[in-house]
Scaffold this active site. Structure first.
Site, PDB file in Angstrom:
ATOM      1  N   GLU A  68       0.745  -1.177   0.081  1.00  0.00           N
ATOM      2  CA  GLU A  68      -0.141  -0.034  -0.070  1.00  0.00           C
ATOM      3  C   GLU A  68       0.831   1.303   0.027  1.00  0.00           C
ATOM      4  OE1 GLU A  68      -2.851   0.261   3.117  1.00  0.00           O
ATOM      5  OE2 GLU A  68      -3.587  -1.872   2.655  1.00  0.00           O
ATOM      6  N   ASP A  98      -6.606   8.414  10.558  1.00  0.00           N
ATOM      7  CA  ASP A  98      -4.959   8.064  10.737  1.00  0.00           C
ATOM      8  C   ASP A  98      -4.742   8.364  12.197  1.00  0.00           C
ATOM      9  OD1 ASP A  98      -3.789   6.130   8.763  1.00  0.00           O
ATOM     10  OD2 ASP A  98      -4.456   8.142   7.361  1.00  0.00           O
TER      11      ASP A  98
END
Lengths: 405, 274
Positions: free
Chosen positions: B45, B56
């Site tokens: 990724e 996040d």
């Protein structure tokens, strides 16, 4: 005139309620919670008991209806149209924010949630959230950018006094944008027992609609009050816009009146030619911020750009998706006022009427003075005076150079 | 050719590393990607750094800032992918991006450029099923996979999401943002089994997977494990030495050792991230 084709938004259940704007651009973890929220909200709004309880709180706790004040001295000084002030500053806690926090607080309780979280810029929404949490016996955590914590020390203390926990946010620009990111991150982690009490008409669907519906009392009252006083509707209605909750609350009642001109005033900060402003519609472009598709300030790579305004409440690089729609369809005229113009308006209103406006609201006062000047004396301009300026005295003193010490 | 489907057909432990592209700088980032490919990453990724990464935690937020400070952009990430391909990287490359930089780039343009840059799939943490129709359609046309996420709160939504899934389904292990977790609830396996049962494509678990033991535990219930913050933290701790060509090799070896332990399921390297 810019007021053709006004129409009410249809209450569709689709997430994009506002033309192309709105939606739910959030992590999958939140999607079911947003569905539950939408359903909970619809049920509450149909529930007579809920409506009665909210109405009672708005009346007996917050002091609604707020007055419509004719600003006779300011009118004379400006020389032109009659200037009226919708006195949201006279609400309990000093701003329109309480209309929404009472509504969402009751909704949270009805949905069985015990914990509230909120983001705040100027601290007004944080204070209004902490107030409702105290009243309803709920736990409250407020996320606030470190820069705003510094600018609004008094409000931080007020929130703590009310029993809320204030979390200073140190990421990004340390203002409202980052406080909102952090509130969303917290919500993703605690979604099962926590109600996110959003303070403006921003965020994923159904928040923009919920906040509008709890704020529309401003415009509904104003419409009635102007008619009682003047026997007709106003010519111009002016409100400031950060996320856009007081303005949507004011404008919603007039959207079908084609002879009423609606003016939204964004913060031009240090000037539109600089990068230090918060004029999202005037200078921004379309994209996604905080879960909805709307206009925002961004760079060529789609990174969100920092905003600036002397007023912490307008210092936000996004705007509610309904405003984006009203902008694209020309149902509202959007304009700007600079920091300097807002400060001048603070002085003008304070000295002529003895009413100290919040720096946010002063942006609307600045535009209204321009609109009224030189107009026929039977024209009517209404300003949404969204909050009082006590919280801003320190900032105003720094800028205007008063020697209080 | 579908690199993702092929990668999942291969035998062995499947670990999907996440790195923020351009962290700590583009050259070091490319070296890290090559190393991960050499060590048998199931897929890689590539995180597109973003100013407001609201899914996040602090570790990836910091990595995003480091990469943005290096001037990394979506165009830069695609160039990096292209260079990785030219240098022989074989693993599927998956663009991990928030939606706004993609919208700004233009979705039509994005799928074309991504394809020619050697990207195989996309994960967009703030583009849920309901908002993803247009991009899913565009991706399908150009042979890219739009990999959906499902969360423990998705419940009845899983069926619908699985029915349109491309590539694999990314299962979010637990509530919260990305970042190491010291423990997982006992319900994770049940959730993974449920997704596995309704999915016609492979599944992977991510969010908080930071130790070999986590990988061991979940690989009986899903096809692959995504490791992000634990890896990114190790990159962040070595940001300075990774940027210096004289010291880079040693730091790279340390990161390699950690990744090998995850992939091979054995090892004696450093303590767990907490």
């Amino acid at each position: 005139m810019l007021t053709m084709n006004k129409r009410m938004e249809n209450q569709s259940s689709a997430a994009k309620q506002f033309g192309d704007f709105g939606g739910r651009f959030v992590p999958e973890t939140l999607m079911n919670a947003l569905d539950e929220l939408e359903q909970g909200f619809r049920e509450a709004m149909r529930d007579e008991e809920f409506q009665n309880e909210l109405h009672q709180l708005l009346t007996e706790y917050s002091g609604r209806p707020t007055p419509l004040t004719f600003a006779a001295n300011l009118t004379k000084q400006v020389g032109g149209a009659k200037i009226y002030l919708k006195r949201e500053d006279l609400n309990h806690t000093g701003a329109h924010k309480i209309n929404n926090t009472l509504g969402q607080g009751l909704l949270a309780k009805r949905m069985g949630k015990e914990k509230l979280i909120a983001e705040t810029g100027a601290g007004q929404h944080g204070v209004a959230s902490a107030t409702v949490a105290a009243l309803l016996g709920m736990e409250c955590t407020v996320f606030m950018g470190e820069e705003d914590v510094r600018r609004q020390k008094l409000n931080v203390f007020r929130m703590e006094l009310l029993g809320a926990k204030v979390i200073p946010v140190t990421s990004g620009t340390r203002t409202l944008k980052d406080a909102t990111n952090e509130a969303i991150r917290h919500w993703v982690t605690h979604v099962e027992d926590t109600f996110y009490l959003i303070g403006s008409v921003v965020g994923p669907h159904p928040y923009p609609a919920i906040v509008r519906d709890f704020q529309r009392v401003i415009g509904d009252e104003t419409r009635r009050q102007v008619q009682e006083r003047e026997g007709r509707l106003p010519d111009d209605v002016v409100a400031c816009i950060g996320g856009g909750s007081n303005s949507i609350g004011m404008f919603t009642a007039f959207l079908q009146d084609k002879d009423v001109n609606l003016h939204g005033v964004e913060a031009a900060g240090e000037g539109l030619e600089t990068h230090r402003h918060a004029a999202t519609l005037t200078k921004g472009s379309k994209g996604v911020i905080h879960g909805s598709y709307t206009y925002l300030l961004q760079d060529e790579h789609g990174q969100i750009a920092p905003a600036h305004s002397i007023s912490a409440g307008l210092d936000y690089p996004g705007i509610g998706p309904e405003h984006a729609h009203l902008f694209d369809t020309h149902q509202v005229r959007y304009t700007t006022a600079t920091d300097a113009e807002a400060l001048k308006a603070v002085e003008a209103l304070t000295q002529s009427e003895g009413i100290l406006p919040a720096l946010e609201s002063a942006h609307a006062v600045a535009e209204a003075m321009k609109l009224a000047e030189g107009q026929r004396e039977d024209r009517i301009v209404v300003i949404c005076l969204s909050g009082r300026g006590d919280k801003d005295v320190e900032t105003i003193r720094e800028r205007l150079g008063g020697d209080a010490e | 050719m579908n690199r993702i489907a092929d990668a999942f057909k291969r035998p062995g432990r499947k670990v999907i590393p996440y790195v923020t592209a351009g962290d700590p700088n583009p050259e070091a980032s490319l070296e890290i990607i090559r190393m991960l490919d050499q060590e048998g990453a199931c897929a890689i990724e590539l995180g597109v750094p973003y100013s407001d990464p609201l899914a996040d935690g602090p570790v990836i937020q910091a990595a995003s800032s480091r990469a943005l400070n290096q001037g990394m952009t979506l165009t830069g990430v695609l160039q990096l992918a292209n260079e990785a391909r030219q240098q022989g990287v074989k693993a599927p490359l998956i663009l991990f991006s928030y939606v706004n930089p993609l919208l700004r780039f233009g979705l039509d343009e994005l799928v074309k450029k991504a394809k020619t840059s050697g990207i195989d799939g996309m994960i967009i943490p703030d583009l849920p099923y309901e908002e993803s129709g247009e991009l899913r359609h565009l991706a399908e046309e150009s042979g890219l996979c739009l990999i959906p996420l499902v969360a423990p709160t998705s419940k009845e939504r899983v069926q619908r999401i699985a029915s349109e899934a491309q590539g694999f389904i990314y299962c979010v292990s637990s509530l919260g943002t990305t970042g190491a977790r010291s423990s997982f609830s006992a319900e994770v396996e049940e959730f993974l089994d449920m997704v596995k049962q309704v999915s016609k494509v492979p599944t992977a678990v991510g969010f908080g997977i930071s130790q070999r033991e986590h990988v061991d535990r979940f690989l009986n219930h899903t096809d692959a494990a995504v490791v992000g913050s634990a890896l990114v933290q190790r990159i962040g701790e070595r940001a300075t030495s990774l940027q210096d060509v004289h010291t880079r090799e040693r730091s790279l070896e340390e990161i390699r050792a950690f990744f090998c332990e995850l992939v091979k399921g054995v090892g004696t390297t450093e303590a767990n991230v907490t």
